[in-house]
Design a protein around this motif. Structure first.
Motif, mmCIF file in Angstrom:
data_model
loop_
_atom_site.group_PDB
_atom_site.id
_atom_site.type_symbol
_atom_site.label_atom_id
_atom_site.label_comp_id
_atom_site.label_asym_id
_atom_site.label_seq_id
_atom_site.Cartn_x
_atom_site.Cartn_y
_atom_site.Cartn_z
ATOM 1 N N LYS A 1 -8.526 -3.379 4.836
ATOM 2 C CA LYS A 1 -8.395 -1.974 5.231
ATOM 3 C C LYS A 1 -7.774 -1.120 4.117
ATOM 4 O O LYS A 1 -7.672 0.089 4.253
ATOM 5 C CB LYS A 1 -7.542 -1.867 6.490
ATOM 6 C CG LYS A 1 -8.124 -2.620 7.683
ATOM 7 C CD LYS A 1 -7.201 -2.516 8.886
ATOM 8 C CE LYS A 1 -7.761 -3.294 10.067
ATOM 9 N NZ LYS A 1 -6.868 -3.209 11.258
ATOM 10 N N LYS A 2 -7.331 -1.772 3.077
ATOM 11 C CA LYS A 2 -6.677 -1.040 1.995
ATOM 12 C C LYS A 2 -7.640 -0.860 0.821
ATOM 13 O O LYS A 2 -8.622 -1.591 0.680
ATOM 14 C CB LYS A 2 -5.427 -1.786 1.509
ATOM 15 C CG LYS A 2 -4.358 -1.962 2.572
ATOM 16 C CD LYS A 2 -3.185 -2.756 2.015
ATOM 17 C CE LYS A 2 -2.109 -2.963 3.055
ATOM 18 N NZ LYS A 2 -0.959 -3.759 2.512
ATOM 19 N N LYS A 3 -7.357 0.097 0.027
ATOM 20 C CA LYS A 3 -8.123 0.305 -1.189
ATOM 21 C C LYS A 3 -7.330 -0.273 -2.362
ATOM 22 O O LYS A 3 -6.524 0.403 -2.990
ATOM 23 C CB LYS A 3 -8.393 1.790 -1.404
ATOM 24 C CG LYS A 3 -9.320 2.400 -0.360
ATOM 25 C CD LYS A 3 -9.602 3.862 -0.668
ATOM 26 C CE LYS A 3 -10.549 4.478 0.351
ATOM 27 N NZ LYS A 3 -10.844 5.910 0.056
ATOM 28 N N GLU A 4 -7.513 -1.573 -2.587
ATOM 29 C CA GLU A 4 -6.799 -2.237 -3.683
ATOM 30 C C GLU A 4 -7.563 -2.073 -4.991
ATOM 31 O O GLU A 4 -8.801 -2.086 -5.017
ATOM 32 C CB GLU A 4 -6.615 -3.729 -3.386
ATOM 33 C CG GLU A 4 -5.689 -4.046 -2.231
ATOM 34 C CD GLU A 4 -5.480 -5.538 -2.057
ATOM 35 O OE1 GLU A 4 -4.404 -5.919 -1.596
ATOM 36 O OE2 GLU A 4 -6.399 -6.317 -2.400
ATOM 37 N N THR A 5 -6.798 -1.979 -6.032
ATOM 38 C CA THR A 5 -7.404 -1.968 -7.358
ATOM 39 C C THR A 5 -7.784 -3.398 -7.741
ATOM 40 O O THR A 5 -7.343 -4.375 -7.115
ATOM 41 C CB THR A 5 -6.426 -1.408 -8.398
ATOM 42 O OG1 THR A 5 -5.297 -2.295 -8.484
ATOM 43 C CG2 THR A 5 -5.959 -0.009 -8.008
#
Length: 234
Positions: free
Chosen positions: A126-130
C-alpha cells in the motif's frame, strides 16, 4: 610433566617410577597431555591377585605440593578430584540433546520475526516505496533469515562436537569396574588443570587403597605427546 623420582626402567622412550606392593596389584600412571582446562593421565591397573579389585576413577585426586614450605615435610595444597566419567557422560548427553533440539527447532523469536517481516511486506504494497527502500527491506529480511540459519548451524556444529566428545570418553576413559584376577584395565583419567604447581601428588585407588605418584611440571615448555612420562607402582 614427568615423574618426580625415576627409579624404574625406561618404557617406550620415557622414564618410569616403580615400586612394589605385596598385594600383587600393579598400578601404572602416565601423563598423556595438557588440554585447555584439564590434565590427562593414563592409568593401568593389573590384578595378579586371587580376588577382584575395585577401581573407581571418581575417587582419584591430585594435590599440589608446596615445595617452598619451610618445614621439612612439603605441605599439600587442597585436593583436586578427578572428573567423574559417569557424571561427565551424563552431562554431555544432556547438552547434546539440547543442542540437537536447538539445531532443528524454530524458536518463538524466529516465528515472531517472520510474522513481522511478512506483515511489513504486505504493508509495503500500500506504500509507494522507492527502489532503495525495497532493496533495503529485502536485504534486511534476508539478513534476518541468514542469522537464524547461522544460529541453527552453530547449534548443529556444537551437537557434533559434543557427540564426538561423548564417543571419545566412552572409548578411552577409565570407568568404574571390578577387575577379575589375571585381568587389567587401562584408560584415561581427567583432572582439572593447574599450571602453577611445580609438583603434583597423584593418588589413585584400588579397593579403596591409595597409591601415590609424584609428578613435576615446568612452565613455559611446549608439551610433546610422544614424550609422555610414566610412573608405575606394584
Amino acid at each position: 610433566m614427568a615423574p618426580a623420582q625415576v627409579n624404574g626402567p625406561g618404557r617406550n622412550g620415557h622414564p618410569t617410577s616403580l615400586s612394589y606392593h605385596p598385594d600383587s596389584v600393579e598400578v601404572q600412571v602416565g601423563f598423556v597431555r595438557y588440554e585447555p582446562t584439564e590434565l590427562v593421565f593414563e592409568v593401568e591397573i593389573g590384578n595378579d591377585s586371587s580376588r577382584p579389585v575395585l577401581v573407581s576413577p571418581e575417587t582419584f585426586f591430585y594435590a599440589p605440593v608446596d615445595t617452598a614450605s619451610a618445614t621439612t615435610t612439603a605441605a599439600l595444597q587442597p585436593r583436586v578430584a578427578a572428573v567423574d566419567p559417569e557424571l561427565h557422560l551424563k552431562q554431555l548427553a544432556v547438552r547434546l540433546k539440547q543442542e540437537a533440539a536447538k539445531a532443528e527447532k524454530v524458536s518463538w523469536f524466529e516465528i515472531l520475526t517472520t510474522v513481522s517481516n511478512v506483515a511489513e511486506d504486505i504493508s509495503s504494497i500500500k506504500k509507494k516505496e522507492t527502489d532503495e527502500q525495497v532493496a533495503e527491506r529485502e536485504e534486511r529480511h534476508q539478513s534476518t533469515e541468514a542469522y537464524f540459519d547461522e544460529q541453527r548451524e552453530q547449534h548443529a556444529q556444537q551437537a557434533d562436537n559434543l557427540y564426538s566428545q561423548h564417543q571419545t570418553i566412552q572409548e578411552v576413559a577409565l570407568r568404574k569396574t571390578n577387575i577379575k584376577p589375571g585381568e587389567y584395565v587401562r584408560g584415561y583419567v581427567y583432572f582439572p588443570r593447574t599450571d602453577m604447581a611445580r609438583r603434583l601428588r597423584v593418588v589413585v585407588f584400588f579397593n579403596e587403597r591409595p597409591v601415590t605418584f609424584d609428578f613435576t611440571q615446568q612452565s613455559g615448555l611446549q608439551y610433546n605427546s610422544s614424550t609422555a612420562a610414566t610412573a608405575t607402582a606394584r
